[in-house]
Design an enzyme around this catalytic site. Structure first.
Site, PDB file in Angstrom:
ATOM      1  N   SER A   1       0.820  -1.211   0.000  1.00  0.00           N
ATOM      2  CA  SER A   1       0.000   0.000   0.000  1.00  0.00           C
ATOM      3  C   SER A   1       0.858   1.267   0.000  1.00  0.00           C
ATOM      4  O   SER A   1       1.891   1.350   0.644  1.00  0.00           O
ATOM      5  CB  SER A   1      -0.899   0.018   1.238  1.00  0.00           C
ATOM      6  OG  SER A   1      -1.472   1.297   1.363  1.00  0.00           O
TER       7      SER A   1
ATOM      8  N   THR B   1      -9.298  -1.210   4.101  1.00  0.00           N
ATOM      9  CA  THR B   1      -9.348  -1.611   2.699  1.00  0.00           C
ATOM     10  C   THR B   1      -9.698  -3.090   2.587  1.00  0.00           C
ATOM     11  O   THR B   1     -10.088  -3.727   3.569  1.00  0.00           O
ATOM     12  CB  THR B   1      -8.026  -1.221   1.997  1.00  0.00           C
ATOM     13  OG1 THR B   1      -8.179  -1.456   0.605  1.00  0.00           O
ATOM     14  CG2 THR B   1      -6.822  -1.986   2.516  1.00  0.00           C
TER      15      THR B   1
ATOM     16  N   LYS C   1     -13.922  -3.558   3.833  1.00  0.00           N
ATOM     17  CA  LYS C   1     -14.669  -2.301   3.647  1.00  0.00           C
ATOM     18  C   LYS C   1     -16.157  -2.423   3.989  1.00  0.00           C
ATOM     19  O   LYS C   1     -16.778  -1.429   4.350  1.00  0.00           O
ATOM     20  CB  LYS C   1     -14.516  -1.810   2.204  1.00  0.00           C
ATOM     21  CG  LYS C   1     -13.211  -1.079   1.942  1.00  0.00           C
ATOM     22  CD  LYS C   1     -13.179  -0.625   0.496  1.00  0.00           C
ATOM     23  CE  LYS C   1     -12.195   0.487   0.296  1.00  0.00           C
ATOM     24  NZ  LYS C   1     -12.245   1.045  -1.056  1.00  0.00           N
TER      25      LYS C   1
ATOM     26  N   ASP D   1     -13.836   7.773  -1.053  1.00  0.00           N
ATOM     27  CA  ASP D   1     -13.495   7.395  -2.432  1.00  0.00           C
ATOM     28  C   ASP D   1     -14.202   8.276  -3.466  1.00  0.00           C
ATOM     29  O   ASP D   1     -13.613   8.627  -4.497  1.00  0.00           O
ATOM     30  CB  ASP D   1     -13.858   5.927  -2.691  1.00  0.00           C
ATOM     31  CG  ASP D   1     -12.899   4.970  -2.000  1.00  0.00           C
ATOM     32  OD1 ASP D   1     -11.734   5.350  -1.765  1.00  0.00           O
ATOM     33  OD2 ASP D   1     -13.315   3.830  -1.685  1.00  0.00           O
TER      34      ASP D   1
ATOM     35  N   GLY E   1     -17.683  -1.842 -14.803  1.00  0.00           N
ATOM     36  CA  GLY E   1     -17.514  -2.539 -13.529  1.00  0.00           C
ATOM     37  C   GLY E   1     -18.681  -2.228 -12.619  1.00  0.00           C
ATOM     38  O   GLY E   1     -19.346  -1.184 -12.772  1.00  0.00           O
TER      39      GLY E   1
ATOM     40  N   GLY F   1     -17.111  -2.634  -5.704  1.00  0.00           N
ATOM     41  CA  GLY F   1     -17.040  -1.607  -4.669  1.00  0.00           C
ATOM     42  C   GLY F   1     -16.633  -0.237  -5.204  1.00  0.00           C
ATOM     43  O   GLY F   1     -17.228   0.782  -4.841  1.00  0.00           O
TER      44      GLY F   1
ATOM     45  N   ILE G   1      -9.241   4.076 -13.046  1.00  0.00           N
ATOM     46  CA  ILE G   1      -8.836   4.150 -11.636  1.00  0.00           C
ATOM     47  C   ILE G   1      -7.609   3.285 -11.373  1.00  0.00           C
ATOM     48  O   ILE G   1      -6.994   3.386 -10.328  1.00  0.00           O
ATOM     49  CB  ILE G   1      -9.982   3.834 -10.644  1.00  0.00           C
ATOM     50  CG1 ILE G   1     -10.343   2.356 -10.641  1.00  0.00           C
ATOM     51  CG2 ILE G   1     -11.203   4.690 -10.912  1.00  0.00           C
ATOM     52  CD1 ILE G   1     -11.136   1.970  -9.392  1.00  0.00           C
TER      53      ILE G   1
HETATM   54  P1  ATR Z   1     -13.478  -3.207  -6.312  1.00  0.00           P
HETATM   55  O1  ATR Z   1     -13.872  -3.054  -4.868  1.00  0.00           O
HETATM   56  O2  ATR Z   1     -12.041  -2.842  -6.586  1.00  0.00           O
HETATM   57  O3  ATR Z   1     -14.425  -2.541  -7.257  1.00  0.00           O
HETATM   58  P2  ATR Z   1     -14.704  -5.768  -6.744  1.00  0.00           P
HETATM   59  O4  ATR Z   1     -15.829  -5.361  -5.846  1.00  0.00           O
HETATM   60  O5  ATR Z   1     -14.143  -7.136  -6.618  1.00  0.00           O
HETATM   61  O6  ATR Z   1     -13.484  -4.776  -6.610  1.00  0.00           O
HETATM   62  O7  ATR Z   1     -15.200  -5.544  -8.257  1.00  0.00           O
HETATM   63  C1  ATR Z   1     -14.400  -5.768  -9.365  1.00  0.00           C
HETATM   64  C2  ATR Z   1     -15.187  -5.422 -10.631  1.00  0.00           C
HETATM   65  O8  ATR Z   1     -14.308  -5.534 -11.756  1.00  0.00           O
HETATM   66  C3  ATR Z   1     -16.356  -6.337 -10.907  1.00  0.00           C
HETATM   67  O9  ATR Z   1     -17.365  -5.564 -11.504  1.00  0.00           O
HETATM   68  C4  ATR Z   1     -15.759  -7.347 -11.891  1.00  0.00           C
HETATM   69  O10 ATR Z   1     -16.676  -7.934 -12.771  1.00  0.00           O
HETATM   70  P3  ATR Z   1     -17.584  -9.209 -12.349  1.00  0.00           P
HETATM   71  O11 ATR Z   1     -18.728  -8.634 -11.592  1.00  0.00           O
HETATM   72  O12 ATR Z   1     -17.973  -9.807 -13.637  1.00  0.00           O
HETATM   73  O13 ATR Z   1     -16.692 -10.091 -11.536  1.00  0.00           O
HETATM   74  C5  ATR Z   1     -14.835  -6.472 -12.688  1.00  0.00           C
HETATM   75  N1  ATR Z   1     -13.703  -7.195 -13.298  1.00  0.00           N
HETATM   76  C6  ATR Z   1     -12.710  -7.853 -12.669  1.00  0.00           C
HETATM   77  N2  ATR Z   1     -11.813  -8.329 -13.557  1.00  0.00           N
HETATM   78  C7  ATR Z   1     -12.242  -7.952 -14.793  1.00  0.00           C
HETATM   79  C8  ATR Z   1     -11.763  -8.149 -16.127  1.00  0.00           C
HETATM   80  N3  ATR Z   1     -10.615  -8.786 -16.374  1.00  0.00           N
HETATM   81  N4  ATR Z   1     -12.483  -7.620 -17.151  1.00  0.00           N
HETATM   82  C9  ATR Z   1     -13.632  -6.960 -16.898  1.00  0.00           C
HETATM   83  N5  ATR Z   1     -14.157  -6.753 -15.676  1.00  0.00           N
HETATM   84  C10 ATR Z   1     -13.467  -7.239 -14.618  1.00  0.00           C
END
Ligand code: ATR
Length: 277
Positions: A17, A64, A68, A105, A131, A134, A222
């Site tokens: 981190s 984190t 969270k 955030d 996406g 979170g 991000i």
């Molecule tokens: P964060 O808190 O960082 O947003 P998260 O809650 O695990 O992490 O969410 C990750 C997001 O990225 C999800 O929307 C995930 O899609 P899924 O719902 O289909 O799992 C998306 N994601 C992760 N890897 C990905 C990839 N290689 N291509 C596209 N979307 C991806």
């Protein structure tokens, strides 16, 4: 009063981190007494770790992955933003040991865009958010607050985009879009935001073509390692303005620092450089 102010980051893993570097840089820069440390904590140990920080007189902590959401039930109070986003990334511990959960955030996202694309108008057109995890929750909240007229929400797992859209009180402003249709949805947008980890070092790049994007649309990722992701490079090649993700990390730290240390710190090029080196 104890003027050696203690704060930290609870998560797992936390070894890589950048938060300790950021907060300790500000402690030094503003001539304060205190320190900020990473506290690696597995889910089973969360409650004990928080009790220990209370006993040791910590002013608060960041929180984190993977805590969270789970930290919310340990807070005595949640502010409005954390309640709406349904996640906490910052906690203040008051003199009575009461915990207030907050989420900075959304602030970090908005301030980063305001700093690096100062002319950008959030009300000027729809935004597309990639996406539905979170990070997307915080960004959708921020965009609604800034008056985005519509949010197109697209996710690999469509049901998650649908669920997030339906959950908010402003459903009519959020349209879930199937992942396979995201390119055609780009035509009218003024902002594209990647909230997925795709494109991060060690991950495959984000699977998207940007040819349909209007030339003035702002592209924001991000992901900040690497700073110029393939998505941002594609945007830049087409002549679109781009904003990198490092500023969101720096700006989300500012209100947390202010809660604990009483000074609203600045994001400077020197700090950006330190975090990236
Ligand atoms: P964060 O808190 O960082 O947003 P998260 O809650 O695990 O992490 O969410 C990750 C997001 O990225 C999800 O929307 C995930 O899609 P899924 O719902 O289909 O799992 C998306 N994601 C992760 N890897 C990905 C990839 N290689 N291509 C596209 N979307 C991806």
């Amino acid at each position: 009063m104890n003027n050696n102010i203690k704060a930290g980051l609870i998560g797992h893993p936390v070894g890589h981190s950048k938060s300790p570097l950021i907060h300790n840089y500000w402690i030094k820069k503003y001539g304060l007494k205190g320190n900020y440390q990473a506290i690696d904590t597995l889910p089973d140990a969360l409650e004990d770790t928080i009790s220990r920080l209370k006993d040791e007189g910590f002013a608060g902590f960041n929180i984190t992955v993977p805590h969270k959401q789970s930290v919310m039930r340990l807070c005595d109070k949640l502010d409005e933003t954390a309640t709406r986003i349904k996640a906490v990334n910052t906690v203040r511990i008051d003199e009575n040991g009461h915990l207030t959960g907050m989420n900075t955030d959304a602030f970090g996202f908005i301030q980063n865009i305001k700093q690096h694309a100062p002319g950008f108008d959030f009300t000027s057109g729809p935004a597309i958010v990639l996406g539905a995890g979170g990070a997307a929750r915080a960004i959708v909240f921020a965009l609604l607050k800034e008056g985005a007229p519509q949010i197109l929400l697209t996710n690999r797992t469509f049901e998650k985009a649908q669920a997030l859209a339906q959950e908010t009180l402003t459903y009519e402003r959020i349209e879930p879009v199937p992942w396979q249709e995201k390119e055609s949805a780009l035509k009218e947008v003024s902002l594209l935001v990647n909230t997925t980890p795709a494109g991060m070092a060690g991950m495959p790049p984000l699977d998207i073509e940007l040819e349909n994007l209007p030339p003035s649309a702002l592209v924001h990722d991000i992901v900040y390692a690497p700073m110029m992701t393939e998505l941002l490079e594609k945007g830049e090649r087409l002549g679109n303005p781009v904003v990198t993700g490092i500023g969101m990390l720096l700006h989300q730290a500012r209100p947390a620092f202010a809660e604990w240390f009483g000074v609203m710190p600045d994001v400077t090029p020197e700090l950006e450089e330190k975090v990236l080196s």
